[in-house]
Design a protein around this motif. Structure first.
Motif, short mmCIF file in Angstrom:
data_model
loop_
_atom_site.label_atom_id
_atom_site.label_comp_id
_atom_site.label_asym_id
_atom_site.label_seq_id
_atom_site.Cartn_x
_atom_site.Cartn_y
_atom_site.Cartn_z
N SER A 158 2.27 28.52 24.49
CA SER A 158 0.95 28.37 25.11
C SER A 158 1.05 28.20 26.63
CB SER A 158 0.21 27.17 24.49
OG SER A 158 0.92 25.95 24.67
N ALA A 159 2.11 28.76 27.21
CA ALA A 159 2.38 28.57 28.64
C ALA A 159 1.54 29.47 29.54
CB ALA A 159 3.86 28.80 28.94
N GLY A 160 0.95 30.52 28.97
CA GLY A 160 0.17 31.44 29.78
C GLY A 160 0.72 32.85 29.80
N PHE A 161 1.96 33.03 29.33
CA PHE A 161 2.55 34.36 29.29
C PHE A 161 1.91 35.17 28.16
CE2 PHE A 161 5.85 31.64 31.14
CZ PHE A 161 6.00 32.28 32.37
N GLY A 162 1.75 36.47 28.40
CA GLY A 162 1.12 37.33 27.41
C GLY A 162 2.04 37.66 26.26
N SER A 163 1.48 38.37 25.29
CA SER A 163 2.27 38.84 24.16
C SER A 163 3.21 39.95 24.63
CB SER A 163 1.36 39.35 23.05
OG SER A 163 0.57 40.43 23.53
N ARG A 164 4.18 40.28 23.81
CA ARG A 164 5.16 41.29 24.21
C ARG A 164 4.50 42.62 24.52
NH1 ARG A 164 10.44 41.75 20.72
NH2 ARG A 164 10.86 43.15 22.47
N SER A 165 3.44 42.97 23.80
CA SER A 165 2.78 44.26 24.03
C SER A 165 2.18 44.36 25.43
CB SER A 165 1.68 44.48 22.98
OG SER A 165 0.68 43.48 23.08
N GLU A 166 1.85 43.22 26.02
CA GLU A 166 1.27 43.24 27.37
C GLU A 166 2.30 43.60 28.44
OE1 GLU A 166 -1.49 39.88 28.19
OE2 GLU A 166 -1.12 39.33 26.09
N TYR A 167 3.59 43.53 28.08
CA TYR A 167 4.64 43.87 29.02
C TYR A 167 5.43 45.10 28.55
CZ TYR A 167 3.73 38.97 30.23
OH TYR A 167 3.13 37.76 30.57
N ALA A 168 4.83 45.88 27.68
CA ALA A 168 5.55 46.99 27.04
C ALA A 168 6.11 47.99 28.05
CB ALA A 168 4.64 47.70 26.05
N ASP A 169 5.45 48.13 29.20
CA ASP A 169 5.90 49.11 30.19
C ASP A 169 7.02 48.58 31.08
OD1 ASP A 169 4.06 47.25 31.24
OD2 ASP A 169 3.60 48.56 32.95
N LEU A 170 7.44 47.33 30.87
CA LEU A 170 8.38 46.70 31.80
C LEU A 170 9.81 46.60 31.27
CD1 LEU A 170 6.13 43.80 33.13
CD2 LEU A 170 6.63 46.00 34.22
N ASP A 171 10.03 46.76 29.98
CA ASP A 171 11.36 46.64 29.39
C ASP A 171 12.03 45.34 29.84
OD1 ASP A 171 13.61 47.28 27.91
OD2 ASP A 171 14.49 48.55 29.46
N LEU A 172 11.38 44.22 29.54
CA LEU A 172 11.87 42.93 30.03
C LEU A 172 13.23 42.54 29.48
CD1 LEU A 172 8.65 40.70 30.13
CD2 LEU A 172 9.91 41.70 32.03
N ARG A 173 13.63 43.10 28.36
CA ARG A 173 14.95 42.80 27.81
C ARG A 173 15.98 43.86 28.19
NH1 ARG A 173 13.46 40.53 21.70
NH2 ARG A 173 12.94 38.40 22.34
N GLY A 174 15.63 44.74 29.12
CA GLY A 174 16.52 45.82 29.50
C GLY A 174 17.56 45.46 30.53
N GLY A 175 17.41 44.31 31.17
CA GLY A 175 18.37 43.88 32.19
C GLY A 175 19.03 42.58 31.80
#
Length: 399
Positions: free
Chosen positions: A141-158
């Motif tokens: 509940s920290a304010g970060f969105g669901s994974r789908s909201e960052y789908a274009d960023l590949d947050l686990r790619g680095g």
């Protein structure tokens, strides 16, 4: 699907689960394999601290010739069932006064200082009304969105630091504490563990949990000598046939750049995960060694969300459930449409793995499959509910 890969080890230390009960329980899951609904399934039931059933049925890969039977020591991708493990590691550091629930997250991740919130109604960026705290981070509940909201960023790619740097230049999706969204909060916890300890996340988990608990097959990668025990991920093809997914890229053979405390490619076995779960059910103790205080474990499965905040998955509210510091909690079985009893706590993984802990019944149930679940409507059998209905039918019958 022809199958002769059953390994059932019923015992009866509690005099509650009879051999007939265990046979009936297992038969339901064997039928799912025989009917080609699943490639395999491994289940474990522990009652009052003793394993009363550990069963494996099916094959590692439906495309393999000859087929290789699945076993109780076969290695599955547990995905988001990593989250409770990471949360337990966080609570170890909480007990050591390395952080507090009301600490601002920015105390440990200064890049998050002063993050703005994107207002949903008009997209305007506004300040946080309540500062994002570690309690919020531990409860999605920290304010970060669901994974789908960052789908274009590949947050686990680095790397974990790359993820932090990317999130630090994007606004929050909601005011801290005011919603529950299932995203990268536990990956951020993993990053904080590394900062607080000066160790890689896998090193800390191995040192403090996996090695002492005897979780010998759990980790973020499979060394060469264990690859033959890996289960392939399966799916239904366009004509609803069960097929195996190409293994390439579905597991690591060395430490990955991104150590995902929230899931990733974490691997485990049914008995490994039972050892962790039994430690939690025991109030933080297992086989004479204490890992967490009893009061800490109780806090982990106590509602941490603000009044009125509901869990949601796929934008659907999950009625009857609360969320603590790493576990979902059954508050109303009827509203939650589950056979799990009130007070039980649980989680699941992307590829269909499941577990729950019922402190009232002194019960742990762990189940492993590796199947592409996908978005609703979900065609994969509801294995957790099938197991829950069966177990409570046994436990609650008159004797």
């Amino acid at each position: 699907m022809s199958n002769n890969a059953s390994t059932t080890t019923p015992t009866n230390p509690t005099r509650v689960f009879t051999n007939e009960d265990i046979a009936d329980f297992n038969a339901q899951f064997h039928k799912l394999v025989d009917d080609c609904k699943l490639a395999n399934v491994v289940t474990l039931i522990a009652h009052r601290g003793k394993i009363v059933n550990c069963d494996a049925y099916g094959v590692l890969d439906v495309s393999a010739a000859p087929p290789i039977p699945v076993r109780t020591d076969s290695i599955f991708r547990i995905a988001s069932m990593t989250k409770p493990i990471t949360s337990a590691a966080m609570m170890m550091l909480w007990e050591e006064d390395k952080w507090a629930l009301d600490d601002p997250v920015s105390k440990f991740v200064p890049e998050f200082e002063g993050l703005k919130v994107k207002r949903e109604e008009d997209g305007e960026l506004v300040p946080q009304e309540t500062q994002m705290t570690m309690r919020h981070l531990m409860s999605h509940s920290a304010g970060f969105g669901s994974r789908s909201e960052y789908a274009d960023l590949d947050l686990r790619g680095g790397t974990l630091q790359d993820m932090i740097d990317t999130l630090a230049v994007r606004p929050l999706s909601f005011q801290p504490g005011k919603e529950w969204r299932y995203g990268y909060s536990v990956d951020i916890q993993g990053y904080i563990i590394q900062k607080l300890t000066g160790k890689f996340l896998d090193e800390f988990l191995e040192e403090r949990l996996f090695a002492p608990l005897g979780m010998v097959d759990s980790g973020f990668f499979a060394p060469a000598e264990k690859v033959e025990r890996l289960v392939s991920i399966h799916k239904y093809n366009e004509i609803k046939e069960l097929v195996a997914v190409d293994r390439k890229g579905t597991y690591n053979t060395s430490r990955p750049n991104f150590l995902a405390g929230g899931g990733g490619l974490m691997l485990s076995t049914v008995t490994d995960f039972w050892r962790f779960s039994q430690m939690i059910l025991n109030g933080g103790e297992f086989e004479g060694r204490r890992y967490l205080k009893e009061s800490t474990v109780e806090l982990m499965h106590t509602q941490a969300l603000e009044a009125g905040v509901k869990m949601k998955m796929f934008r659907r509210p999950l009625d009857g459930l609360g969320f603590g510091l790493g576990f979902a909690i059954v508050q109303d079985s009827v509203a939650a449409k589950t056979a799990m009893e009130v007070g039980s706590y649980f989680w699941a993984g992307l590829y269909g793995t499941w577990f729950w802990i019922d402190p009232g019944k002194e019960l742990v149930v762990v189940g492993l499959i590796n199947h592409v679940i996908g978005l609703p409507p979900i065609e994969v059998p509801s294995v957790r509910e099938l197991s829950a209905e069966s177990v409570y039918r046994i436990l609650n019958r008159e004797r």
